[in-house]
Write a protein that holds these residues in place. Structure first.
Motif, PDB file in Angstrom:
ATOM      1  N   ARG A 292       0.859  -1.192   0.000  1.00  0.00           N
ATOM      2  CA  ARG A 292       0.000   0.000   0.000  1.00  0.00           C
ATOM      3  C   ARG A 292       0.891   1.236   0.000  1.00  0.00           C
ATOM      4  O   ARG A 292       1.290   1.723   1.071  1.00  0.00           O
TER       5      ARG A 292
ATOM      6  N   ARG B   3       1.034  -1.110  -5.414  1.00  0.00           N
ATOM      7  CA  ARG B   3      -0.194  -0.471  -5.871  1.00  0.00           C
ATOM      8  C   ARG B   3       0.057   1.021  -6.033  1.00  0.00           C
ATOM      9  O   ARG B   3       0.699   1.643  -5.182  1.00  0.00           O
TER      10      ARG B   3
ATOM     11  N   GLY C 190      -9.666  -6.921  -4.550  1.00  0.00           N
ATOM     12  CA  GLY C 190      -9.668  -6.189  -3.279  1.00  0.00           C
ATOM     13  C   GLY C 190     -11.006  -6.465  -2.611  1.00  0.00           C
ATOM     14  O   GLY C 190     -11.967  -5.721  -2.805  1.00  0.00           O
TER      15      GLY C 190
ATOM     16  N   ASN D 280     -11.996  -6.164   0.338  1.00  0.00           N
ATOM     17  CA  ASN D 280     -12.496  -5.213   1.348  1.00  0.00           C
ATOM     18  C   ASN D 280     -13.434  -4.210   0.693  1.00  0.00           C
ATOM     19  O   ASN D 280     -14.543  -3.968   1.156  1.00  0.00           O
TER      20      ASN D 280
ATOM     21  N   ARG E 127     -17.446   0.622   4.828  1.00  0.00           N
ATOM     22  CA  ARG E 127     -16.541  -0.236   5.607  1.00  0.00           C
ATOM     23  C   ARG E 127     -16.043   0.437   6.877  1.00  0.00           C
ATOM     24  O   ARG E 127     -15.440  -0.196   7.732  1.00  0.00           O
TER      25      ARG E 127
HETATM   26  C1  PEP Z   1      -9.284  -4.024  -0.709  1.00  0.00           C
HETATM   27  O1  PEP Z   1     -10.084  -3.116  -0.952  1.00  0.00           O
HETATM   28  O2  PEP Z   1      -9.617  -5.203  -0.494  1.00  0.00           O
HETATM   29  C2  PEP Z   1      -7.853  -3.733  -0.635  1.00  0.00           C
HETATM   30  C3  PEP Z   1      -6.980  -4.694  -0.524  1.00  0.00           C
HETATM   31  O3  PEP Z   1      -7.490  -2.422  -0.633  1.00  0.00           O
HETATM   32  P1  PEP Z   1      -7.628  -1.440   0.630  1.00  0.00           P
HETATM   33  O4  PEP Z   1      -8.070  -2.251   1.800  1.00  0.00           O
HETATM   34  O5  PEP Z   1      -6.312  -0.807   0.824  1.00  0.00           O
HETATM   35  O6  PEP Z   1      -8.671  -0.473   0.170  1.00  0.00           O
END
Ligand code: PEP
Ligand code: MG
Length: 759
Positions: A472, A508, A627, A629, A640
């Motif tokens: 990141r 990234r 991703g 998340n 989130r």
């Molecule tokens: C995700 O969105 O799953 C991801 C890995 O990126 P981040 O959590 O940094 O948004």
């Protein structure tokens, strides 16, 4: 009516403790509704009974004395039904019980509404009248609105009340429980240290002082500084202001007089409070008083007082010890209103054992960082009166997301046992480092890590990571005061690439926006997660994107293990444009004499639009990474970061599982490899399902990697497929969780599931 409501809520908010909160409510509601009685019954959890806690109109002596069981009387019925009950004559209702000593015999009309906070019934708000009549719809609506608005204040006042009893030593042990959500699993026990952002008056914690004289002197010097500043500003603006505006500066100075605000603050300091706490209290009281005034001019003065308070706080904070000078106690549990990634770096790592945030959820970036550091964390403890718990002993249960303030010996002992068991499990996993993540029938699953901090690298290698699936890059950007230069970035990236070479490192491109603002590049938006984020920002700023890509390419010179990954992509144009810019950077560097090999380029699938374009993306790039998340957030329309909806954020939701399976199948049709770097891969149960779906790489935080490896080594690929086939047709998330847990237990992997925690 709206105005009355606003005023009542404001006054209630200003009340200092639970008793006054309840007292204001009953007085104000009775007056606003012109009823004979208004009372509040709150549930006493230990006794499982409603207790009459405040009344206007019934016998005052019965307050605190009269109680009913939870299914008793019309009050009990209101609670059980969780809806208003409006009776023209309660006395003739079959459920009616006369409450002795209250004097309620003479009242007939009855309207009771439940007080519910976050699905939990706190009590019942009741109005009564002598007349036999039904309350009309607008009265009922007013009561429902009132109760819904006040529930949060009552819950907060209850919590603060119990904390104050603890800190005043009127109560020695409490086991007072606060619910949040898990940020990072694990248990921590230690003293709370509250960290507040600078100049945030409301966030100043309570703190006791010994040396009153020194504290008063400190305050007086801050005061003198503020006076000087205001005079200076007044003088420099004098010519441009009208006389009545100039007078405002004199008003400010007068407010700071010893017999006004300053005098009150000093009085609090003399009672043993530190200057910042005294300031918060006095300014808070005055702000509340002014904001309740009818006259709009006077109401506006609340803003002036707040401003003065902030100025004084800044001066006090500047004269106080800086964070780096603070002596953090052993086993510090860091508490913040909103934990930020930068705060994690403020406490020496050897002293920090737990993190607690009032806001944010388990998927906030601060929590993700905590996981990568392996620090037990609880997020979204919205009812915790965090400014009042400085120095108190806290149990932080990162498994269930619970926090206990000033726990009993018994409870502490229980959690000490869990910590011991945890240490044993972790010690057992240490031997796995050199072993492959291979199922019992020989299926090999590459396990990579997610990184952000340079310290992640060493931990990842120690735990046997085979590559970096997500670096990141925004994290080094977030802990600075301005955009890092190409050279700075290059040096930072080189460390990650070098440490892992020849293993692959997936970098990234800058993923800011959403909940990751840069202090020096503020983005103000109503819906930041649907706004200017990730690739959208960097394509709008090619000067930022190109510098970053050049830094990555230069960092990989001679190592050739770089993979570049694009976040938050929604359309193929973004991929094409990014590829063009990457090609430009490659060309430029080659012209400058660098030996640059073409890096692998990948796209993150994080939004629903990307799910349905996986094949198109796959034809344009070298790899796909999910991703999960963000994908979970956008598929389920659940922020989130928002603790209120944290229970709805479920990565094992049938829709998410279907999407994850669809992505792998689509990408494989184009023979492109697919990895996953969301937190789901770090969960042993999730990792088993993802392997069975066909994911080529699982990338996770280094903390969980050994557990995931242990789980995969304990199951056969066939059994994992069987489990997936059963789960993918299920439509209930709870049952999915249960099946995952039971399967892990059956396989002898029970220790990877949550340990049993006392309720
Ligand atoms: C995700 O969105 O799953 C991801 C890995 O990126 P981040 O959590 O940094 O948004
Ligand atoms: Mg993301």
């Amino acid at each position: 009516m709206l105005e009355t409501l606003r005023k009542i809520v404001q006054e209630v908010n200003a009340a200092p403790d639970l008793e006054s909160v309840l007292d204001v409510i009953v007085r104000r509601v009775q007056r606003a509704m012109r009823t004979d009685v208004c009372s509040i019954y709150l549930i006493d959890r230990q006794r499982e009974r409603y207790v009459l806690m405040a009344t206007q109109g019934l016998n005052q002596k019965s307050v605190g004395q009269v109680s009913l069981s939870l299914d008793e009387g019309v009050v009990g019925m209101v609670g059980q039904r969780a809806e208003p009950i409006n009776l023209e004559d309660a006395a003739v209702h079959s459920a009616f019980t006369y409450l002795k000593g209250t004097g309620e015999k003479k009242f007939h009309a009855f309207l009771g509404v439940p007080i519910i906070h976050h699905r939990t019934l706190l009590g019942v708000l009741v109005v009564q009248q002598k007349l036999i009549r039904k309350f009309d719809e607008s009265e009922e609506a007013f009561m429902v609105t009132m109760s819904a608005q006040l529930a949060g204040v009552i819950a907060h006042a209850e919590a603060t009340g119990s904390i104050l009893q603890i800190s005043d030593h009127t109560k020695t042990e409490s086991d007072r429980k606060f619910e949040g959500v898990s940020g990072c699993i694990g248990v921590a026990i230690g003293p709370a240290v509250v960290m507040t952002p600078l100049a945030d008056l409301d966030g100043v914690p309570d703190r006791k002082i010994e040396d009153v004289k020194a504290e008063v002197a400190k305050f007086k010097s801050a005061l003198a500084q503020v006076r000087r500043d205001i005079k200076r500003v007044g003088r420099s603006l004098a010519k441009r202001l009208r006389s009545e505006e100039r007078e405002l500066f004199d008003v400010y100075i007068r407010m700071l007089d010893d017999n006004a605000l300053a005098g009150e603050i000093i009085a609090h300091i003399k009672e043993g409070s530190w200057a910042q706490g005294a300031l918060r209290q006095v300014i808070g009281e005055h702000v509340q008083q002014f904001s309740m005034m009818d006259d709009p001019y006077l109401r506006e003065r609340a803003t002036d007082i707040r401003d003065l308070g902030r100025r004084m706080l800044t001066c006090l904070q500047e004269s106080g010890p800086s964070l780096s000078e603070i002596e953090f106690p052993e086993n510090t549990i860091l508490v913040a209103d909103e934990l930020t990634p930068a705060m994690l770096g403020e406490v020496p790592t050897e002293k920090l054992i737990g993190l607690l945030s009032v806001h944010g959820s388990g998927n906030s970036h601060a929590a993700i960082l905590a996981r990568s550091m392996g620090i037990p964390t609880v997020m979204g403890v919205v009812d915790l009166p965090y400014t009042r718990i400085e120095g108190l002993n806290v149990i932080l249960d990162g498994y269930s997301g619970r926090v206990f303030v000033n726990p009993s010996e018994d409870l502490s002992q229980c959690y000490q046992d869990i910590i011991r068991e945890e240490n044993e499990v972790n010690a057992g996993l240490e031997g796995l480092k050199e072993l492959p993540a291979e199922t019992t029938d020989g299926y090999r699953m590459p396990l990579w890590v997610n990184t952000g901090l340079i310290t992640d690298v060493a931990r990842s290698l120690e735990r046997g990571a085979e590559g970096i699936g997500l670096y990141r890059t925004e994290i080094p950007f977030m802990i600075r005061d301005f955009f890092p230069s190409e050279q700075d970035q290059m040096e930072t990236y080189r460390k990650q690439l070098e440490a892992f070479a020849p293993r692959p490192v997936t970098m990234r491109t800058l993923d800011i926006g959403g909940d990751k603002p840069l202090p020096y590049f503020p983005i103000e938006e109503d819906n930041p997660f649907l706004g200017w984020r990730g690739i959208r920002v960097t394509l709008d700023h090619p000067e930022i994107f190109l510098v970053q890509i050049r830094a990555m390419l230069r960092a990989a010179e001679g190592l050739d293990n770089l993979r570049i990954m694009l976040p938050m992509v929604t359309s193929v144009h973004e991929v094409d444009e990014s590829k063009k810019l990457i090609a430009q950077a490659v060309d430029e560097l080659r012209e400058e004499g660098h030996i640059i090999n073409q890096p692998l380029i990948g796209v993150m699938v994080e939004v629903p639009a990307a799910v349905y374009q996986v094949r198109r993306f796959a034809r344009r790039v070298d790899f796909i990474s999910v991703g999960s998340n963000d994908l979970t957030q956008y598929l389920l329309a659940v922020d989130r970061n928002n603790p209120r909806v944290a229970s709805l954020y479920v990565p094992y939701h049938p829709a998410v599982l279907k999407a994850l399976q669809f992505i792998v199948h689509e990408a494989h049709k184009e023979n492109v490899s697919v990895s996953i770097c969301g937190e789901m891969a770090a969960d042993p149960g999730g990792a088993i399902l993802l392997m069975a779906m066909g994911y080529d790489v699982l990338s996770m935080n280094a903390t969980n990697l050994p557990k995931v490896k242990f789980a995969l080594r304990g199951i056969s690929f066939d059994r994992a497929r069987e489990l997936l086939n059963q789960i993918i047709v299920m439509d209930d998330v709870d049952k999915i969780h249960m099946m995952l847990r039971n399967t892990l237990k059956e396989l002898g992997l029970g220790q990877l599931t949550r340990p049993a925690i006392p309720d």
